[in-house]
Enzyme design. Structure first.
Site, mmCIF file in Angstrom:
data_model
loop_
_atom_site.group_PDB
_atom_site.id
_atom_site.type_symbol
_atom_site.label_atom_id
_atom_site.label_comp_id
_atom_site.label_asym_id
_atom_site.label_seq_id
_atom_site.Cartn_x
_atom_site.Cartn_y
_atom_site.Cartn_z
ATOM 1 N N LYS B 27 0.831 -1.202 0.000
ATOM 2 C CA LYS B 27 0.000 0.000 0.000
ATOM 3 C C LYS B 27 0.868 1.256 0.000
ATOM 4 C CE LYS B 27 -3.489 0.091 3.027
ATOM 5 N NZ LYS B 27 -4.876 0.184 2.504
ATOM 6 N N ARG B 97 -3.362 2.843 8.571
ATOM 7 C CA ARG B 97 -3.661 1.540 7.953
ATOM 8 C C ARG B 97 -2.409 0.689 7.864
ATOM 9 N NH1 ARG B 97 -8.425 2.309 4.192
ATOM 10 N NH2 ARG B 97 -8.810 4.537 4.254
ATOM 11 N N GLY B 106 -7.982 -7.735 4.867
ATOM 12 C CA GLY B 106 -8.869 -7.890 6.015
ATOM 13 C C GLY B 106 -8.224 -8.538 7.215
ATOM 14 N N MET B 108 -5.479 -7.424 8.902
ATOM 15 C CA MET B 108 -4.893 -6.518 9.889
ATOM 16 C C MET B 108 -5.816 -5.318 10.101
ATOM 17 S SD MET B 108 -0.853 -6.916 9.212
ATOM 18 C CE MET B 108 -0.980 -6.543 7.478
ATOM 19 N N ARG B 376 -3.506 -1.472 -6.058
ATOM 20 C CA ARG B 376 -2.695 -2.687 -5.925
ATOM 21 C C ARG B 376 -3.117 -3.647 -7.034
ATOM 22 N NH1 ARG B 376 -5.882 -4.699 -0.485
ATOM 23 N NH2 ARG B 376 -7.895 -4.901 -1.505
ATOM 24 N N HIS B 495 -7.481 -45.672 -0.574
ATOM 25 C CA HIS B 495 -8.147 -46.118 -1.803
ATOM 26 C C HIS B 495 -8.958 -44.995 -2.440
ATOM 27 C CE1 HIS B 495 -11.554 -48.074 -3.946
ATOM 28 N NE2 HIS B 495 -10.571 -48.802 -4.433
ATOM 29 N N ARG B 601 1.020 -47.870 -11.376
ATOM 30 C CA ARG B 601 0.972 -48.776 -10.225
ATOM 31 C C ARG B 601 0.273 -50.062 -10.621
ATOM 32 N NH1 ARG B 601 -1.424 -43.623 -7.297
ATOM 33 N NH2 ARG B 601 -2.221 -43.620 -9.422
ATOM 34 N N ARG B 660 5.724 -49.595 -11.847
ATOM 35 C CA ARG B 660 6.215 -49.948 -10.509
ATOM 36 C C ARG B 660 5.709 -51.323 -10.108
ATOM 37 N NH1 ARG B 660 4.442 -46.302 -5.498
ATOM 38 N NH2 ARG B 660 2.478 -47.410 -5.815
ATOM 39 N N GLU B 787 12.316 -43.609 -1.459
ATOM 40 C CA GLU B 787 11.197 -43.226 -0.592
ATOM 41 C C GLU B 787 11.450 -43.608 0.859
ATOM 42 O OE1 GLU B 787 7.614 -45.360 -1.762
ATOM 43 O OE2 GLU B 787 8.817 -47.004 -2.538
ATOM 44 N N SER B 806 13.261 -42.389 -8.711
ATOM 45 C CA SER B 806 12.047 -41.594 -8.678
ATOM 46 C C SER B 806 11.689 -41.409 -7.212
ATOM 47 C CB SER B 806 10.926 -42.304 -9.435
ATOM 48 O OG SER B 806 9.766 -41.510 -9.398
ATOM 49 N N GLY B 808 9.691 -41.047 -4.101
ATOM 50 C CA GLY B 808 8.356 -41.284 -3.568
ATOM 51 C C GLY B 808 8.235 -40.391 -2.353
ATOM 52 N N THR B 809 7.840 -39.159 -2.592
ATOM 53 C CA THR B 809 7.914 -38.178 -1.507
ATOM 54 C C THR B 809 6.824 -38.364 -0.466
ATOM 55 O OG1 THR B 809 6.838 -36.688 -3.060
ATOM 56 C CG2 THR B 809 9.189 -36.412 -2.720
ATOM 57 N N ASN B 810 5.763 -39.112 -0.805
ATOM 58 C CA ASN B 810 4.768 -39.382 0.241
ATOM 59 C C ASN B 810 5.420 -40.183 1.355
ATOM 60 O OD1 ASN B 810 2.932 -38.246 -1.512
ATOM 61 N ND2 ASN B 810 2.169 -40.207 -2.255
ATOM 62 N N ASP B 811 6.008 -41.316 0.980
ATOM 63 C CA ASP B 811 6.633 -42.156 2.003
ATOM 64 C C ASP B 811 7.860 -41.484 2.598
ATOM 65 O OD1 ASP B 811 4.858 -44.164 2.098
ATOM 66 O OD2 ASP B 811 5.937 -45.546 0.808
ATOM 67 N N CYS B 873 7.500 -38.892 -8.119
ATOM 68 C CA CYS B 873 6.174 -39.407 -8.468
ATOM 69 C C CYS B 873 5.256 -39.426 -7.261
ATOM 70 C CB CYS B 873 6.285 -40.789 -9.098
ATOM 71 S SG CYS B 873 6.983 -42.034 -8.015
ATOM 72 N N TYR B 893 12.548 -34.945 -14.506
ATOM 73 C CA TYR B 893 11.120 -34.721 -14.759
ATOM 74 C C TYR B 893 10.377 -34.705 -13.433
ATOM 75 C CZ TYR B 893 10.522 -39.694 -13.827
ATOM 76 O OH TYR B 893 10.527 -40.923 -13.212
#
Lengths: 918, 918
Positions: B27, B97, B106, B108, B376, B495, B601, B660, B787, B806, B808-811, B873, B893
């Site tokens: 601002k 302000r 909204g 602050m 803005r 699932h 999979r 896989r 992973e 590759s 496996g970033t979840n695990d 992946c 990739y």
């Protein structure tokens, strides 16, 4: 100059010596050393372990260089022995034996009598009959001896060289050796013979021909009749046996690297079976069971070495000191061949003086001439190891450091628990295997409920084994009453394992092959059914379950134990603490030399040892739904937690006590028993339906990575506050009473420093409040477990808030490998069998992965806070290899269960000595 | 020279400019810039964000230096505006302000009309009446205006400065503002007024006195009557609002660092409520919903800015283009004040030309004089963002790189799925929150079984939401038929989540607050009960569940979407692949621009999409007990696996497809349904009892770390072999048919290179066999998931065997944090609320911990194998911040679910542009 691969040895001369174990293997190095010492060693040579590796690299082929070296060494051997390999008139026979850096008894192959063939048989017979030509009895004797040697050669060679070394895997009972044995049995039956010795020279000669036909028929190749072909086949088979199944399995267990390789010792045969003036035997320079300083051993007249080992004939005692119930009626060598016995005693003295350790000696007497075939440091029991070390120290044979290093930490277990007699155990096959959750051995009648365990044990005075699918706090009384605990489920951190370990009680968990049916009171395994009252034996150190009663060796009161431990402590540089949670365990720990508590688990009081009331309150807490309900219950719980901590701080007065905030996922404590659920619902003033609903909501798919540890403490800060207050009040009360409590507060399952920063202000505030309340200062340091990989990786951040780290290597190993310790039974055995894992990472720290995380954490943590105190409180803390690893990383202390403290103390002493720090 | 903390701005002159956002906030920087552009900005000054941090560091105190700077800037403001702050005759009023680097709308605080007090009120009234002294109507008008401003000041100031900034947390409904509002309501009721405008000057004056009494009474302090005190109080409150609860929560969501701080803008008040020649409004230089290049906005005659925002009066449309159903009958500014409208259009043109982006403008007209209070970059929908970017590119206002960067990847979601109208959604409170498992919005009648979903949807033509505790393969038909899926259990990889994501279907899982009762067909939450047929709305992008029907914005066919994506691809340097497992998903992926499959999979075929038969066979496999049983069933399964892989390779012809090996713990597939169990037992030829026993034996305590992935493949090598053969045969068949398949074999859940070395010989052998069978070469690379933390730490070893990684970033995230993604619902909300976590690490890669492991793995892997192909992946592959992170680590990739491909493509383009690579 080309690399030397062949080392000769013979009377008073040898290319090698005892220092060259790595190259020549233990057997080869000792043969060379004994030759140099002037002991009567039959001449021969050693092909090095380096060549073994080269042999595999070259695809199992020998090169010309080696062939030339072997030819030269063989010529020198022939000269020394006055006989010639393959010579028709005066043939030399040789043995080919394996020999690795470290002894792997019985795991690799041996071929004896190499060089016997149609060309050499007549000459050997003639030689045996020297001066008695024409004497039919002598001819019979010589013929029997030679053809017996020949049939042994065919059996061994066809088995070891032609079958096993070729990778042939015959069907059960169809091995060539077994087929040949059946031929021999058939002959004996036909002739009506009862024992092998009745076989005549003619019988044996006929049998050898049949053997050779059978070999051709079964293996499709003739039995080699050329001594050179036999020799090279035998050498190759010895090398190949390094990669045989048994050897590989043994290496895996013992942690021997695959690339060490074995040496191959080719040695002139001498014959203990040349009639009554010949014999063979083994001796220990001291008693390997007790350590007593007496010559101890067995011998067999007119026999070859393998007969002693094979157990077909009962060996005779070497001397009176070697007599036992089985052999006391048999003649001693001392009586039968006093002069040779005296020579042997001379050898014993020479060897012990030279090696300054108890030696295991193999000898053969050939026509009254003594030969020493092998010597090596003798295996011994823990008791013997300790006594021999202390005796030799007293005798001035060894120094203190050596005495300390002579006892393997793992051997101390025997001195602390009854164990299954290892000499007997090897004759039994386990019916199931599980995780070794509590050490020692136990034998008793099986029962299936805690109540039965109590009734049978206390009322009937029976020794019982409590068998459960898994245990829960309700089982604690039965567990206490039982001699051993066996479960089909659970991992090394399950309830049964935690409780048993604290008590030093024999326990096997997660024996997945067992099907436990508590309703029918039956245990089913592999088609067998065991019922209440049937007897089982557990080896809790190895995790093996046996049918029936195996003999146990009771832990003796060893008066020298404390003396030895004091000696070890003289060289130890790293303190050892205990993981203990109640006054009896803490007292035990202190008596074993614990220098503090590295892990006091608040939740332990809910495992049943603290009585029913705290557990009931905890359950109310867990199933509370609103913060109001929860706060009320937490207030109820507080005095129990405080008095529990107070009791431990009191016993450990003056020594540090690390108290860990509640760690496990709470639903572990939700009762499954319907009656208890009803009672609990009443206690909470809710319906059973509502209770079931709440219990169900607590269910987690992967509780190990769920709502536990500091996560609970952040969800319910008041729970954290209560525990901190209980700890600090307990300390303040003790201080008020003039005691010197040294509490440390430990936050578990942290993955970010923000968790520590969240708990810290609560700690600071409560500390101020307690100090104000009591009008005194309470010293208490603030630290964290490092058990989540992220915490290890960001240890620099963690160390900004934490004053100490304690590695929770159980969880760290779980997360680093992605192995659930509770479920690993599904694939760990396969992983070990298939050599995917060389060791169980839950027993010994994996130095490459988990150890890397630890090293990262130590380095980054100390960079930020150089004085950072670092310990370990996972089960690994009592594993000798892990203790050594922690010492290398400059840990401030290790902590383990009370009964492992002596092991850890000794391992720490070993590490300090090995590092040259003591 | 002392640091400058105060920056002045006024007509044609300013200390700052638009480049100084970090220091002056958005601002303040824009006010300075507009002043420099010669736009009519009321004079004022900005106190910098640096001072905000200093203010907190000094414990909320102002120093003398600042006071002097403010005094000087205020004097200059007074000079510019021709009025004096606190002057009784000609008082200047100011607003205070907040203004951070990035807009936090909204979140602050603002205080208006600062400077009104008993001393200045008469002067201000007099000023309003200039030239009309003695005119009672004018006096009434002036009095109403001034006292209305005063009562607003009291309300705002007492709330913001005296209550919130002091950390006072009143009980619900007992805030000072609410108490004052009640006083006003009481007065209106007493007087029978219906709206605020009926209040007379006298009413308001009386009310202001009552307000001040109430403030004294409630807050225990008088309302300050000194303009300087008001000013400094307001400035402090603005700064403190940076750490207000709402602001902190917002920053957490938006990832704004805490140490940015806010600036405070003190600006001369101008009044849009000075009668009919005054007004106030907001405008967007283009339509923020559609992007159309027309001036768009709202205004209110005779009002202050807050009235527009507050929604008490319906704002009027700025012009015809701004009309909608609600406001089309109201007068436009264009009609009502044509000259001022023309001036405003001029401002619009100036600002767009200058900023080269769509601007959001606040203006006030005070007695026919136009003031611009703020500008803005305007918030816009995804559609608008895309259209504005492409239009401005066409207009030559911006270049291609800028056009690409003007669209936030996350905004593309709206172009691909129907979404809940965000303008409406903010007015609703969710009844529950869960994990955002499938994007977009859905609204429909709830049903509780798959069959009901099918029947209601297909037969009755209803839009339904399928509500389950968790889904299983049997639910697939119902899931397909439903508009949205809602479960009370499960994590992002359950699932329901996996299936929904593949279809791009709206789905919320793990909404733990819900109690699903499929028997009673009821959904209970928080005391409410929803029955079959009741309507719910899901926001699957945010994981929010709403009662009733919220309006959805349908995904429009945007003709410029492909044009824009092609432009983005021009700058993209990293390929994007899809996680997809069946031909429809693969086709979708290809149509969205997937350049291969990063994760196919095999188990996906058992999730129901492949029909019932393969699942039945798999179940037989899982419950087989002997290797014989297993081998037989595996042979049955083989053709299904092969045809499944064949179908995907065919659709992705010419592009790489990473297949896989079976990954999940098998017991996931064991049916719970009793009928199916009976059928299965029959299929296996065993009793139901035996089946139950086997199913029970498969149970794992922590399946995520249990017997899964390569561990299964090592336990059952034949299973591995079957899958490899299916893959290679599928590829060989396609090659035979003249196609160009590019298969890659990926081994999951590895923790040691020995696992890879175990599978590799199977792969090599089967490859040879298949190549021989088909008489052609099959190219297929061999790689592994990374992973498990240990695999990342030992990536140098892994890379010796693997040709690609590759992540496996979840695990990897699960193990690195020790968070079970399925159970995180138990504590993640608390962790976010208490700022232990700044973001959900399952949505965006944690760069410090998980990212550290990734960086280690990339570095060590490429060291050993420089050409190592590296991808990701996990679900993170579609997260823009993660895509940028992967780009930095030089990934080969990224791969994500089909509907996220455009996001990933755009994020990759952004990353390349940001890195200066494109």
């Amino acid at each position: 100059m080309a690399q030397k691969y062949v080392y000769w040895f013979g009377p008073n001369e040898a290319d090698g010596n005892a220092e060259m174990r790595d190259l020549l293997g233990g057997k080869g190095a000792n043969l060379a050393e004994m030759a140099r010492l002037g002991l009567p060693v039959p001449a021969g040579f050693t092909i090095t372990t380096e060549y073994c590796n080269r042999f595999f690299k070259e695809g199992g082929k020998f090169d010309e260089g080696l062939r030339a070296e072997v030819a030269a060494a063989l010529a020198k051997t022939e000269a020394s022995m006055g006989a010639k390999f393959g010579d028709p008139d005066n043939p030399l026979l040789v043995s080919c034996r394996s020999g690795a850096r470290r002894s792997m008894p019985g795991m690799m192959e041996t071929v004896l009598n190499v060089g016997l063939c149609s060309r050499t048989i007549p000459g050997l017979i003639a030689q045996f009959m020297k001066g008695q030509a024409g004497n039919p009895a002598a001819k019979q004797l010589a013929g029997r001896f030679v053809y017996d040697s020949y049939r042994r050669l065919i059996m061994m060679y066809s088995d070891v060289v032609m079958e096993k070394a070729e990778g042939i895997e015959p069907a059960e009972g169809q091995g060539i050796r077994q087929q040949l044995e059946r031929l021999m049995d058939e002959l004996k039956e036909r002739k009506g013979y009862k024992s092998d010795v009745e076989l005549t020279a003619e019988d044996l000669q006929w049998l050898c021909e049949k053997f050779k036909e059978k070999v051709q028929q079964v293996l499709g190749r003739p039995f080699p009749d050329d001594p050179q072909q036999q020799l090279w086949g035998a050498i190759a088979a010895v090398f190949k046996s390094w990669n045989g199944k048994r050897a590989v399995a043994y290496r895996r267990i013992e942690g021997i690297p695959d690339d060490w390789g074995t040496a191959c010792n080719v040695q002139s045969m001498v014959f203990g079976n040349k009639g009554e003036s010949s014999s063979t035997g083994v001796g220990f320079t001291r008693n390997p069971a007790t350590g007593e300083n007496t010559f101890y051993g067995e011998w067999l007249p007119n026999a070859q070495g393998e007969d002693v080992v094979a157990g077909i004939r009962t060996p005779c005692p070497l001397n009176d000191a070697s007599k036992n119930e089985q052999n006391k009626h048999l003649p001693t060598l001392e009586q039968s061949m006093p002069e040779l016995y005296r020579q042997l005693v001379g050898v014993r003295d020479t060897l012990e003086r030279h090696y300054k350790d108890m030696q295991d000696i193999e000898f053969t007497i050939e026509e009254k001439k003594l030969y020493i075939l092998q010597c090596r440091a003798g295996k011994r029991t823990g008791t013997a190891a300790l006594n021999i070390a202390m005796d030799m120290l007293a005798e001035g044979l060894i120094d203190e450091r050596t005495a300390v290093r002579r006892v393997d930490p793992a051997q101390l277990d025997e001195l602390l628990h009854p164990i299954v007699d290892p000499a007997q155990e090897k004759n039994y096959r386990p019916i199931a295997e599980g995780l070794p959750a509590g050490p020692g051995g136990a034998c008793g009648k099986i029962v299936f409920t805690s109540d039965d365990a109590v009734r049978w044990a206390r009322e009937k005075g029976e020794r019982v084994i409590l068998v459960r699918e898994e245990t829960s706090p309700e089982d604690v009384d039965g567990m206490r009453a039982a001699a051993g605990i066996l479960t089909s489920r659970g991992g090394m951190t399950c309830h049964a394992a935690l409780v048993a370990r604290g008590w030093g009680k024999c326990c096997i968990v997660g024996a997945a092959a067992l099907e436990v049916d508590p309703i029918a009171k039956e245990l089913r395994v592999d088609g067998k059914v065991f019922r209440e009252g049937d007897v089982l034996t557990l080896n809790g150190t190895r995790g093996r379950v046996y049918q029936g009663a195996l003999p146990l060796i009771e832990a003796g009161e060893n008066p020298r134990f404390r003396e030895f431990m004091a000696l070890a402590d003289k060289f130890r540089r790293m303190p050892v603490r205990a993981n203990a949670d109640d006054p009896p365990a803490v007292k035990t720990a202190r008596s074993f030399g614990a220098e503090g508590i590295g892990l006091f688990r608040i939740e332990h009081m809910f495992y049943g040892a603290g009585g029913e009331q705290p557990l009931f309150i905890l359950r109310k807490l867990i199933l509370a739904k609103t913060d109001e309900e929860r706060t009320k219950v937490i207030d109820e719980l507080a005095p129990h937690v405080e008095s529990d901590i107070y009791a431990t701080l009191e016993v450990m007065d003056g020594l540090p006590v690390t108290v860990r905030l509640l760690d496990p996922p709470l639903h572990e404590f939700v009762p499954n028993d319907p009656t208890e659920r009803v009672e609990l619902a009443k206690g909470l003033g809710i319906t059973l339906e509502e209770l079931d609903r709440r219990a169900k909501a607590l269910h987690e798919l992967n509780p190990m990575m769920g709502h536990r540890g500091v996560r609970l403490g952040i969800s319910y800060p008041y729970l954290t506050e209560m525990q901190i207050r209980a700890l600090l009040r307990a300390a303040a009360r003790l201080k008020e009473e003039g005691k010197n409590p040294k509490p440390e507060l430990m936050v578990p399952v942290t993955c970010t420093v923000k968790e520590l920063d969240f708990v810290r202000p609560i700690f600071d505030r409560v500390k101020q409040e307690v100090e104000k309340e009591f009008g005194l200062a309470v010293d208490c340091s603030y630290g964290t477990m490092i058990e989540i990989p992220r915490a290890a990786l960001l240890a620099d951040q963690m160390a900004k808030s934490a004053e100490f780290f304690s590695f929770g290597t159980n969880d760290l190993t779980q997360m680093c490998y992605g192995f659930s310790r509770d479920d690993i039974g599904g694939f760990l055995p396969t992983y070990m069998d298939k050599r995917i894992l060389d060791f169980d990472p839950f027993q010994t720290i994996d130095p490459e992965g988990v150890g890397q995380l630890m090293a990262i954490a130590v380095e980054r943590g100390r960079k930020v806070r150089p004085e950072l105190k670092i310990g370990i409180c996972g089960e690994h803390g009592g594993d000798p290899a892990t203790v050594a690893f922690c010492y290398k990383l400059k840990f401030s202390y290790v902590s383990c269960s009370p009964y492992r403290i002596p092991l850890a103390r000794l391992a720490a002493a070993h590490a300090a000595i090995a590092a040259g720090d003591a």
